[in-house]
Design a protein around this motif. Structure first.
Motif, mmCIF file in Angstrom:
data_model
loop_
_atom_site.group_PDB
_atom_site.id
_atom_site.type_symbol
_atom_site.label_atom_id
_atom_site.label_comp_id
_atom_site.label_asym_id
_atom_site.label_seq_id
_atom_site.Cartn_x
_atom_site.Cartn_y
_atom_site.Cartn_z
ATOM 1 N N UNK A 44 0.819 -1.213 0.000
ATOM 2 C CA UNK A 44 0.000 0.000 0.000
ATOM 3 C C UNK A 44 0.854 1.264 0.000
ATOM 4 N N UNK A 45 0.238 2.342 -0.438
ATOM 5 C CA UNK A 45 0.841 3.673 -0.426
ATOM 6 C C UNK A 45 0.173 4.469 0.692
ATOM 7 N N UNK A 46 0.954 5.158 1.503
ATOM 8 C CA UNK A 46 0.417 5.949 2.606
ATOM 9 C C UNK A 46 0.419 7.425 2.215
ATOM 10 N N UNK A 47 -0.756 8.021 2.193
ATOM 11 C CA UNK A 47 -0.908 9.428 1.817
ATOM 12 C C UNK A 47 -1.503 10.220 2.973
ATOM 13 N N UNK A 48 -1.099 11.467 3.075
ATOM 14 C CA UNK A 48 -1.651 12.389 4.064
ATOM 15 C C UNK A 48 -2.520 13.419 3.348
ATOM 16 N N UNK A 49 -3.787 13.464 3.709
ATOM 17 C CA UNK A 49 -4.707 14.440 3.118
ATOM 18 C C UNK A 49 -4.280 15.849 3.511
ATOM 19 N N UNK A 50 -4.399 16.796 2.573
ATOM 20 C CA UNK A 50 -3.957 18.175 2.819
ATOM 21 C C UNK A 50 -5.125 19.146 2.761
ATOM 22 N N UNK A 51 -5.007 20.202 3.525
ATOM 23 C CA UNK A 51 -5.900 21.352 3.408
ATOM 24 C C UNK A 51 -5.152 22.383 2.575
#
Length: 596
Positions: A51-58
Motif C-alpha cells: 500500500x501507499x500511505x498518503x496524508x490528506x492536505x488542506x
C-alpha cells in the motif's frame, strides 16, 4: 484513517497534475535500476506492490512545504495529498510508465544514470499467459536508446526500430493504441496484428486497470502522529526526526523579508559558526539537539500558569517560526558558552564527553543567564555543581526530555536564590559504584573521572604532552593500569582491587607499550633514564595524574590504591560541593582494607 484503491492510470495523472506530491522532509529518491525492473515486472504480473500511505492536505492551510516527485514537472498546484510511504515505488512507476523524459536514477549528480524502460512484447505475453518466469522481460536503455550489453546490439531510437525488435516503450502504456496500430502497419501481417491484440489484452489493459491500495491519513492528523507513523513505515531508511518535519513546516513560512524560513540552510550556517570556534565539544551537537534546546529555551521563556516547560517531540513541532527567528542566536551562543565551560573543566573532546544530551539544557540555561543578565561567577559555580552532580550520579541515562525541563526550571530557581535542584538534594553519589563498578568509558561517570585527571593538567609519562590536548587532536591514547595488569597478576592482587579507575589513567599508546608489564619502580626508572630528567620532574608528571610518586617508586600497591582512590573522590567532592557517600562501606573496607 481510510483504506481505498486507486487505479494506476489515475494515480499517475494525479502525480502529473500536482494533486499528489512529496512533503519536503522526504529524502532523495535512491532506487536502483534492478529494483525498478523488479517493480515493473510485479505490475505486469499483477502482483501487489504494498500500500501507499498518503496524508490528506488542506490546500489553504498546508502543514509542510512540498515538492513534486522526481521526474514530474514543477507545478503551481497545491497538493491534495502528500506521500508519507511509497515515494520509491511511485517515483519508479511515474518515471518508467508515464514520463516522456529519460528516468534519472542513482545518488548525487555524478552517480546518476538515465534510462528509458522497454518490455519485450512476446516474452511479456508468455509470462502473463502462463505465469512463467523469463529473463530480460524488461530492459533499460540509455537516452540514445541504443543498447550494447548482454549480447544485444539494439537500436530503439525510432518507432520503426522499436517495431522491428518488438520492444514496447513502457512510458506509452497509458497511450498505447496509436503505437500498437503503427506496429501492426509496420509489419503488415496477421501475426503482428495477433501479437498486438494479445499484448493489448494481456498486458496493456491489465496495467491500465491495475489498482494500488491507498491508506489515507486525514488532514486533522497531528504533526507528532505524522512523524511517528512515518518512522514506523520507513524503518529501512535513515530515521526521520523532528528536525526534518520542522524544516518542512518552516519552509511553508516566511521571515520579515518575505523569504522562506530555511531551517536546513540555517543549520549549515550554524555548523560553520561552531567549526570556527575550534571547540571540539560543538562537534557533538546535531540539528535535533539544536531545535530541542531552542524549544526548551522558548518554552521556559513562555512559561506560566497555563504553559508548562517542555521540549518533547510534539513541542518542537509546535515551535513558532517567529520564536525560532527571534531566539536562534541565543541558543547558538548558549551552546558555545556551554562548550567553553566544559573545556575549562577538562572536557575538551567528544571522546570523553560524559553526556552529549546534557548539552541541551546547558545551552538553554546559558542562553537564559544571558537574557536575564546573570551570567556571572556565582551562577556558573551553581551550574558547575549541577553539571558534575548529574555526571557522577548518572542522572541522564534515561528520561532525558523530562529531565531537560526539570533541570532548567530548578537550576534557574537555584540561581535566583531559591532551593537547590532536586538532583542535589535527593540523589547520593556512591563511592563503591564510582571506584569499584565502573569499568569502561561507556559510563558517563567514568568519563567524568578521566576528565578530572585531564583538568588537573595530566601529561603523558614520556612525551610530556598535555593529555587533554592529545585527546582533542585525536592522538592515539589508551587507558593505562598504573600498576600494570601483568604485574598485579604476578603479585596475586585481587582483580577487583587493581582493575578499577583508581589504578588507571590516560597516556599515549606508544608510552603504554614501553611501560609494558613492569612494576612502577622499574618503568619510572626507565623513563627517567630515557628522558635524562630528574626524579623530581618525573614525580611532577605523576602528580598531574593524582598519583603519589613515592608510593609507586616503593611498589607499595596497597597504600597507592587507597591514596589515589581518596584523591579521586576528594576531587569529585570539590566539584559537586557534596560528600560522596559510602567511602567507609563494608565493600570498600573489604577490598581496600580501610575506608576511603
Amino acid at each position: 484513517m481510510e483504506v481505498k484503491k486507486l487505479n494506476l492510470d489515475e494515480l499517475m495523472r494525479k502525480i502529473k497534475d500536482g494533486a499528489i506530491q512529496l512533503p519536503d522532509f522526504q529524502r532523495e529518491w535512491i532506487w536502483s535500476d534492478e529494483q525498478i525492473k523488479s517493480l515493473l515486472e510485479s505490475v505486469i504480473r499483477r502482483f501487489p506492490i504494498n500500500s501507499i500511505l498518503l496524508l490528506e492536505c488542506d490546500a489553504d492551510n498546508l502543514k509542510f512545504a512540498f515538492r513534486p516527485i522526481m521526474g514530474a514537472d514543477k507545478t503551481s498546484a497545491k497538493p491534495q495529498y502528500l506521500i508519507l510511504d511509497g515515494q520509491q515505488r511511485l517515483t519508479s512507476l511515474y518515471g518508467a510508465l508515464f514520463s516522456d523524459k529519460p528516468f534519472k536514477i542513482g545518488k548525487g549528480n555524478k552517480g546518476k544514470k538515465e534510462f528509458f524502460y522497454y518490455v519485450d512484447m512476446a516474452k511479456a505475453i508468455e509470462v502473463v499467459k502462463n505465469s512463467s518466469d523469463a529473463e530480460d522481460i524488461i530492459i533499460s536503455v540509455p537516452p540514445s536508446k541504443k543498447l550494447k550489453a548482454k549480447g544485444k546490439n539494439w537500436d530503439l531510437s525510432t518507432p520503426e526500430k522499436e517495431f522491428e525488435h518488438g520492444m514496447f516503450p513502457l512510458n506509452k502504456i497509458f497511450s498505447s493504441r496509436q503505437w500498437l496500430r503503427a506496429y501492426e502497419k509496420f509489419h503488415g501481417t496477421d501475426v503482428a496484428e495477433t501479437l498486438a491484440d494479445a499484448f493489448d489484452e494481456k498486458l496493456v489493459k491489465k496495467i491500465e486497470s491495475y489498482d494500488v491500495a491507498i491508506v489515507e491519513l486525514k488532514k486533522n492528523t497531528s504533526l507528532n502522529a505524522v512523524c511517528k507513523i512515518f518512522e514506523n513505515v520507513n524503518r529501512g531508511i535513515s530515521k526521520l526526526d523532528t528536525f526534518d518535519l520542522l524544516t518542512s513546516i518552516f519552509a511553508a513560512k516566511t521571515d520579515d523579508n518575505g523569504e522562506p524560513v530555511r531551517l536546513r540552510k540555517d543549520w549549515e550556517d550554524i555548523q560553520a559558526v561552531f567549526e570556527s570556534m575550534g571547540l571540539d565539544i560543538l562537534k557533538a551537537v546535531d540539528c535535533s539537539d539544536f531545535v530541542t534546546a531552542l524549544t526548551l529555551f522558548v518554552s521556559y521563556r513562555n512559561r506560566g500558569a497555563k504553559n508548562s516547560v517542555s521540549c518533547k517531540g510534539e513541542d518542537i513541532l509546535k515551535l513558532k517560526h517567529k520564536d525560532y527567528l527571534q531566539y536562534k542566536g541565543d541558543i547558538i551562543e548558549g551552546f558555545i558558552e556551554a562548550s567553553k565551560f566544559l573545556e575549562e573543566d577538562g572536557i575538551t573532546t567528544t571522546k570523553y564527553l560524559p553526556y552529549k544530551s546534557q548539552l541541551i539544557p546547558m545551552a538553554a540555561i546559558f542562553a537564559e543567564l544571558k537574557a536575564e543578565g546573570k551570567d556571572n561567577k556565582p551562577s556558573r559555580d551553581k551550574i558547575r555543581q549541577w553539571y558534575w552532580y548529574c555526571v557522577f550520579s548518572e542522572s541522564y541515562r534515561d528520561g532525558q526530555g523530562a529531565r531537560y525541563a526539570k533541570d532548567i526550571v530548578q537550576v534557574m530557581k537555584w540561581i535566583n536564590k531559591r532551593e537547590e535542584p532536586e538532583i542535589i538534594r535527593k540523589v547520593q553519589i556512591d563511592a563503591g559504584k564510582l571506584i569499584l563498578h565502573l569499568k569502561t568509558t561507556a559510563s558517563a561517570a567514568y568519563k567524568g573521572m578521566i576528565s578530572i585527571i585531564l583538568k588537573n593538567g595530566a601529561q603523558d609519562f614520556i612525551a610530556g604532552k598535555n593529555m587533554g590536548t592529545c585527546t582533542n587532536y585525536a592522538e592515539s591514547t589508551e587507558i593505562h593500569h598504573i600498576f600494570p595488569k601483568k604485574y598485579c597478576e604476578t603479585q596475586k592482587i585481587a582483580k577487583e582491587k587493581y582493575d578499577n579507575i583508581a589504578n588507571k589513567t590516560l597516556i599515549l599508546k606508544g608510552t603504554n607499550r614501553i611501560i609494558g608489564g613492569n612494576s612502577p619502580s622499574v618503568y619510572l626508572e626507565k623513563i627517567q633514564g630515557k628522558l635524562n630528567i630528574s626524579s623530581a620532574e618525573v614525580d611532577e608528571i605523576l602528580e598531574g595524574h593524582l598519583i603519589d610518586a613515592a608510593l609507586c617508586r616503593a611498589d607499595d600497591f596497597d597504600a597507592f590504591i587507597v591514596n589515589r582512590a581518596k584523591k579521586i573522590l576528594d576531587a569529585i567532592e570539590t566539584l559537586t560541593a557534596r560528600k560522596v557517600s559510602g567511602r567507609d562501606s563494608t565493600d570498600i573496607k573489604k577490598i581496600f582494607g580501610k575506608a576511603l
